[in-house]
Design an enzyme around this catalytic site. Structure first.
Site, short mmCIF file in Angstrom:
data_model
loop_
_atom_site.label_atom_id
_atom_site.label_comp_id
_atom_site.label_asym_id
_atom_site.label_seq_id
_atom_site.Cartn_x
_atom_site.Cartn_y
_atom_site.Cartn_z
N GLY A 103 0.82 -1.21 0.00
CA GLY A 103 0.00 0.00 0.00
C GLY A 103 0.84 1.25 0.00
O GLY A 103 2.05 1.20 -0.23
N CYS A 104 0.20 2.36 0.25
CA CYS A 104 0.89 3.64 0.15
C CYS A 104 1.13 4.23 1.52
O CYS A 104 0.57 3.80 2.49
CB CYS A 104 0.06 4.62 -0.66
SG CYS A 104 -0.25 4.04 -2.30
#
Lengths: 105, 411
Positions: A103-104
């Site tokens: 993810g970020c």
């Protein structure tokens, strides 16, 4: 490292149930994992996403985000949420037998 | 032959690396050309203050050209694409710029059109963003006229520039409506795709607590699928709704469109795949990148760009001399988080170490993860440093590129 038995085979998973070794996965496992997640039948678009997730993981070492999936898999973000209602990136990664996407930040 | 260095973008990263390299090389050693499409350099941290009347648009804008040292060529022209094989940049008017070394520093682009309804009815009237000068200015008018109802602050998806800015916006809104005596008539809702107030656990807990103390509602894991300006609703992909009378929306971010038009340069979001340590791009050995334009796993923020500048300068010099790249960026970032009522909090972290309490840069420095008036003054003073030290490429005393460990409480 926890293990569990899916479709008759023992596989390595993490605490949240994500595969740690994608090579242990097969399509029968996907069917069973999908049922556990509330998806009774894997349709063609589901498989498109599942195979795409595995290819992305092979190429890049992490599963794609929902947005990247929407841009590159040929399935729109809206459709992704219809296919995998509990959050496409995580849910599809689990069914596709790849580790949890980073993810970020 | 002088090295031909071309730098794309005259924002924080492009300006500071151009100035650093100009100091490093004489005119006979290297030519330095900077390209950008306009002459408007916005001090982006200042955008946060505009909606609350705490800064005027004029206060935070200067000429891009004027921030570049003598001996740097400035080309004002849109970028059409980069031809990596031919080592050429194609500009909007058909001009071609050859390079020996290219730096991509064109930042992130806002993509409001990618969210259904966001730029539809109500955009610029009750649906705003404060991530642009025009947006922040229009939002100031909206907030000034606001006399009660729900203010929703919505992050559509990560990554975004300055991930703490939306939280700061909430804190300042709480102060703003309290100051105007109408806080009891205003509901503030913070709507985020993350599973908590912030990305990193210790800071997320502290910041989540601060929202709660201020009576700001937190809605998590909300993946915005539609912004319905007319109906005043945010709608998630899993069909949850958050109502609003005014919305401050942080749109999707991507790299600049020209990156997408340059085969081999960017990823699917048009960010440039970049080595997180050396800042060399994956596209070609003679292409480097810094700041928001890269895909490195650090916040998209000026402080990251600033610290990257140190490492990038060293590695460019080594690359042009035919040496191995040995300078390495550790992901160091720090930022002042404005918390309202004349106070702010400071956080300091890198790729490996999340923001922790303590003091910066050592035990006797500014308090970390804790609100204080000193940090607020630090935040205000930073604008001066930005124009006079950071952009010219000078070091700020006591603040180095590597994250300091002294002063941090690690357990």
């Amino acid at each position: 490292m926890p293990t569990r038995t899916i479709a008759g085979s023992e596989v390595d998973v993490n605490d949240e149930g994500f595969f740690t070794d994608p090579s242990q996965w097969n399509e029968d496992m996907a069917v069973e994992l999908a049922k556990e997640s509330g998806i009774d039948e894997l349709t063609d678009p589901h498989w498109t996403v599942i195979h795409f997730m595995r290819k992305e993981y092979d190429d890049k070492g992490t599963g794609p985000t929902v947005r990247a999936l929407g841009k590159t898999s040929g399935v729109t973000v809206k459709e992704l949420y219809q296919l995998f209602p509990k959050g496409p990136a995580k849910m599809a990664a689990k069914i596709a037998g790849i580790p949890k996407p980073r993810g970020c930040i | 032959m002088a090295h031909r260095i071309v730098i794309l973008g005259a924002g924080t990263g492009g300006t500071l690396i151009a100035n650093r390299l100009r100091r490093r090389y004489g005119d006979a050693e290297a030519s330095i050309t900077v390209v950008d499409q306009d002459d408007v350099h916005v001090y982006q941290p200042g955008l946060l203050f505009v909606p609350f009347g705490l800064a005027r648009p004029d206060d935070i804008v200067r000429s891009r050209r004027d921030q570049l040292h003598k001996g740097i060529a400035y080309v004002q022209n849109p970028i059409d694409r980069v031809d990596i094989e031919a080592q050429t940049v194609h500009l909007g008017d058909g001009t071609e710029l050859g390079y020996d070394l290219l730096v991509v520093a064109t930042g992130a682009a806002l993509l409001p059109d990618e969210t259904e309804g966001l730029t539809g009815p109500g955009w610029g009237e009750k649906v705003h963003t404060f991530y642009t000068l025009e947006g922040a200015t229009a939002l100031a008018q909206s907030l000034d006229a606001f006399d009660g109802g729900t203010l929703a602050v919505n992050v559509v998806d990560m990554p975004i520039k300055c991930p703490v800015a939306p939280l700061e916006f909430c804190f300042l809104a709480d102060w703003f409506f309290t100051d105007r005596g109408i806080r009891d008539r205003v509901d503030i809702t913070y709507v985020t795709p993350l599973d908590a107030a912030f990305t990193k656990p210790v800071a997320a807990e502290r910041l989540g607590g601060m929202l709660q103390e201020r009576g700001i509602e937190l809605v998590t894991e909300f993946n915005t699928g539609e912004v319905d300006g007319e109906g005043g609703r945010l709608v998630s992909y899993d069909e949850r709704e958050v109502p609003f009378d005014v919305a401050a929306v942080i749109p999707l971010h991507g790299g600049q469109p020209y990156v997408g038009r340059s085969p081999g340069l960017g990823d699917e979001l048009d960010f440039v795949p970049t080595d997180p340590g050396t800042l060399q791009s994956a596209a070609a050995p003679n292409i480097f990148a810094l700041g928001d334009a890269t895909n490195v796993p650090a916040s998209k923020a000026g402080s990251v760009t600033h610290f990257e500048g140190d490492v990038l300068e060293e590695n460019i010099v080594r690359f042009l001399a035919g040496q191995d790249l040995d300078a390495s960026y550790d992901g160091h970032a720090n930022c002042f988080i404005e918390t309202g009522f004349g106070k702010a909090m400071l956080i300091d972290f890198n790729y490996e170490t999340e923001p922790l309490p303590g003091h910066f840069p050592t035990n006797v420095g500014m308090p970390l993860l804790k609100e204080s008036r000193l940090n607020h003054l630090g935040k205000l003073m930073f604008q001066w440093f930005y124009w006079h030290a950071l952009l010219p490429g000078r070091d700020i005393p006591g603040i180095g590129a590597d994250m300091p460990r002294a002063g941090k409480q690690t357990s």
